[in-house]
Design a protein around this motif. Structure first.
Motif, PDB file in Angstrom:
ATOM      1  N   LYS A  16       0.822  -1.211   0.000  1.00 54.07           N
ATOM      2  CA  LYS A  16       0.000   0.000   0.000  1.00 54.07           C
ATOM      3  C   LYS A  16       0.857   1.263   0.000  1.00 54.07           C
ATOM      4  N   ASN A  17       1.980   1.206   0.701  1.00 53.12           N
ATOM      5  CA  ASN A  17       2.915   2.332   0.734  1.00 53.12           C
ATOM      6  C   ASN A  17       4.271   1.833   0.242  1.00 53.12           C
ATOM      7  N   TRP A  18       4.360   1.648  -1.070  1.00 49.32           N
ATOM      8  CA  TRP A  18       5.511   0.965  -1.627  1.00 49.32           C
ATOM      9  C   TRP A  18       6.781   1.804  -1.535  1.00 49.32           C
ATOM     10  N   SER A  19       7.860   1.122  -1.156  1.00 53.83           N
ATOM     11  CA  SER A  19       9.181   1.743  -1.109  1.00 53.83           C
ATOM     12  C   SER A  19      10.218   0.656  -1.368  1.00 53.83           C
ATOM     13  N   TRP A  20      11.055   0.888  -2.376  1.00 53.22           N
ATOM     14  CA  TRP A  20      12.068  -0.108  -2.717  1.00 53.22           C
ATOM     15  C   TRP A  20      13.044  -0.339  -1.575  1.00 53.22           C
ATOM     16  N   SER A  21      13.439   0.738  -0.895  1.00 55.53           N
ATOM     17  CA  SER A  21      14.403   0.593   0.197  1.00 55.53           C
ATOM     18  C   SER A  21      13.824  -0.224   1.347  1.00 55.53           C
ATOM     19  N   VAL A  22      12.542   0.030   1.673  1.00 52.22           N
ATOM     20  CA  VAL A  22      11.898  -0.733   2.744  1.00 52.22           C
ATOM     21  C   VAL A  22      11.733  -2.195   2.336  1.00 52.22           C
ATOM     22  N   PHE A  23      11.363  -2.416   1.072  1.00 57.99           N
ATOM     23  CA  PHE A  23      11.230  -3.783   0.566  1.00 57.99           C
ATOM     24  C   PHE A  23      12.544  -4.541   0.690  1.00 57.99           C
ATOM     25  N   MET A  24      13.649  -3.910   0.300  1.00 52.34           N
ATOM     26  CA  MET A  24      14.942  -4.584   0.337  1.00 52.34           C
ATOM     27  C   MET A  24      15.381  -4.884   1.764  1.00 52.34           C
ATOM     28  N   LEU A  25      15.107  -3.965   2.685  1.00 52.42           N
ATOM     29  CA  LEU A  25      15.466  -4.217   4.085  1.00 52.42           C
ATOM     30  C   LEU A  25      14.690  -5.405   4.643  1.00 52.42           C
ATOM     31  N   ASP A  26      13.400  -5.456   4.347  1.00 52.71           N
ATOM     32  CA  ASP A  26      12.586  -6.570   4.838  1.00 52.71           C
ATOM     33  C   ASP A  26      12.978  -7.886   4.159  1.00 52.71           C
ATOM     34  N   PHE A  27      13.269  -7.819   2.864  1.00 54.64           N
ATOM     35  CA  PHE A  27      13.688  -9.030   2.153  1.00 54.64           C
ATOM     36  C   PHE A  27      14.962  -9.589   2.774  1.00 54.64           C
ATOM     37  N   MET A  28      15.959  -8.733   3.006  1.00 57.00           N
ATOM     38  CA  MET A  28      17.221  -9.190   3.577  1.00 57.00           C
ATOM     39  C   MET A  28      17.029  -9.698   5.001  1.00 57.00           C
ATOM     40  N   GLY A  29      16.161  -9.005   5.759  1.00 52.70           N
ATOM     41  CA  GLY A  29      15.904  -9.447   7.122  1.00 52.70           C
ATOM     42  C   GLY A  29      15.244 -10.811   7.170  1.00 52.70           C
ATOM     43  N   LEU A  30      14.198 -11.002   6.376  1.00 51.39           N
ATOM     44  CA  LEU A  30      13.511 -12.296   6.332  1.00 51.39           C
ATOM     45  C   LEU A  30      14.414 -13.381   5.758  1.00 51.39           C
ATOM     46  N   PHE A  31      15.215 -13.020   4.773  1.00 51.17           N
ATOM     47  CA  PHE A  31      16.152 -13.964   4.167  1.00 51.17           C
ATOM     48  C   PHE A  31      17.080 -14.538   5.234  1.00 51.17           C
ATOM     49  N   TYR A  32      17.680 -13.664   6.027  1.00 57.95           N
ATOM     50  CA  TYR A  32      18.618 -14.120   7.056  1.00 57.95           C
ATOM     51  C   TYR A  32      17.924 -14.934   8.148  1.00 57.95           C
ATOM     52  N   ILE A  33      16.752 -14.503   8.575  1.00 56.17           N
ATOM     53  CA  ILE A  33      16.043 -15.222   9.635  1.00 56.17           C
ATOM     54  C   ILE A  33      15.668 -16.635   9.185  1.00 56.17           C
ATOM     55  N   VAL A  34      15.119 -16.751   7.984  1.00 59.11           N
ATOM     56  CA  VAL A  34      14.687 -18.052   7.467  1.00 59.11           C
ATOM     57  C   VAL A  34      15.886 -18.969   7.214  1.00 59.11           C
ATOM     58  N   VAL A  60      23.900  -7.241  -4.301  1.00 61.78           N
ATOM     59  CA  VAL A  60      23.399  -6.070  -5.049  1.00 61.78           C
ATOM     60  C   VAL A  60      22.491  -5.226  -4.160  1.00 61.78           C
ATOM     61  N   MET A  61      21.602  -5.863  -3.411  1.00 60.48           N
ATOM     62  CA  MET A  61      20.692  -5.126  -2.528  1.00 60.48           C
ATOM     63  C   MET A  61      21.472  -4.337  -1.464  1.00 60.48           C
ATOM     64  N   ALA A  62      22.453  -5.013  -0.846  1.00 61.76           N
ATOM     65  CA  ALA A  62      23.241  -4.343   0.184  1.00 61.76           C
ATOM     66  C   ALA A  62      24.019  -3.164  -0.394  1.00 61.76           C
ATOM     67  N   SER A  63      24.557  -3.352  -1.606  1.00 59.39           N
ATOM     68  CA  SER A  63      25.317  -2.268  -2.252  1.00 59.39           C
ATOM     69  C   SER A  63      24.407  -1.092  -2.561  1.00 59.39           C
ATOM     70  N   LEU A  64      23.226  -1.372  -3.091  1.00 56.13           N
ATOM     71  CA  LEU A  64      22.283  -0.299  -3.416  1.00 56.13           C
ATOM     72  C   LEU A  64      21.854   0.471  -2.164  1.00 56.13           C
ATOM     73  N   MET A  65      21.618  -0.253  -1.069  1.00 52.32           N
ATOM     74  CA  MET A  65      21.196   0.393   0.166  1.00 52.32           C
ATOM     75  C   MET A  65      22.276   1.321   0.735  1.00 52.32           C
ATOM     76  N   LEU A  66      23.529   0.932   0.553  1.00 53.78           N
ATOM     77  CA  LEU A  66      24.631   1.789   1.019  1.00 53.78           C
ATOM     78  C   LEU A  66      24.785   3.046   0.156  1.00 53.78           C
ATOM     79  N   ILE A  67      24.448   2.893  -1.124  1.00 54.94           N
ATOM     80  CA  ILE A  67      24.575   4.042  -2.037  1.00 54.94           C
ATOM     81  C   ILE A  67      23.421   5.017  -1.891  1.00 54.94           C
TER      82      ILE A  67
END
Length: 243
Positions: free
Chosen positions: A113-131, A235-242
């Motif tokens: 509903k409130n789309w944001s690429w940066s928020v999506f990538m943070l959640d993706f990486m967080g869930l990725f590591y937890i799982v 790639v996600m981590a690099s983009l988030m740092l930039i």
């Protein structure tokens, strides 16, 4: 050539991973697959290697003896082999594909509903590591051996393989709770670049080993999918740092 050997002395997944690692390090061996329940190891080799040489590569607690010899290059099997191997690989990768699909879907649904690429990538990486850390936690004894088969740092510093699942859990929490994001991103880059170097070397050497990305509970082959999986996170981590 494919040879099947009986191996005694294996008692757990840690033993299984050790046998696979020691045999895989022998020159002219392209693939090692150990069946812990049957106490057997299937070894593919480019040229014949004596049983004595194989035994010398293993610790004394393991005893290796040849069971049978099978020539995989016979004309009757060559035509069917590529399709069978491809199908088997896709079937084995199915859990990994499904897990990444569900992680990506969950990350999208959380913020559609409130789309944001940066928020999506943070959640993706967080869930990725937890799982992914969850699956590694299922066999904390067997994981380090499997991980050290291709990760150069875990191979040189065994303690790194033992703490790696906990590092992933910590990174997952940091991403999901938005704690010290830059530190988590830098650690992600360092950790995954090291692992990706090992994965790349394994693929280039055409070594057929188990991927430890989902621990030892699921028998996943080391394929290009492992490289792509790591590359996405890098790639996600690099983009988030930039950004």
């Amino acid at each position: 050539m494919k040879h099947t050997y009986n191996i005694t002395g294996m008692t757990c997944n840690n033993c299984k991973a050790s046998v696979e690692r020691y045999l895989s390090e022998i020159d002219d061996i392209s693939e090692v697959s150990v069946n812990l329940e049957k106490g057997e190891a299937e070894v593919k080799m480019d040229k014949h290697i004596s049983t004595d040489l194989l035994q010398k590569a293993l610790p004394e607690k393991y005893t290796l003896s040849e069971k049978k010899v099978k020539n995989v290059f016979t004309s009757s099997s060559m035509s069917a082999m590529p399709m069978e191997e491809e199908k088997s690989k896709l079937q084995q990768l199915k859990p990994l594909i499904l897990i990444i699909f569900y992680i990506a879907s969950s990350s999208i649904l959380l913020h559609y509903k409130n789309w944001s690429w940066s928020v999506f990538m943070l959640d993706f990486m967080g869930l990725f590591y937890i799982v992914f850390s969850f699956f590694k936690m299922l066999d904390l004894k067997g994981f380090p051996e499997s991980f050290s088969m291709y990760d150069p740092l875990a191979k040189r510093i065994p303690i790194y393989g033992k703490i790696y699942p906990f590092v992933e859990t910590a990174l997952g929490i940091m991403f999901l709770m938005r704690l010290e994001i830059n530190i988590a991103l830098i650690v992600t880059l360092v950790v995954l670049v090291i692992t990706t170097i090992g994965v790349t070397k394994t693929l280039l050497d055409k070594k057929a080993i188990r991927c430890a990305c989902l621990g030892t509970a699921l028998k996943l082959p080391m394929t290009e999918a492992t490289f792509i999986e790591n590359a996405i996170m890098i790639v996600m981590a690099s983009l988030m740092l930039i950004i």
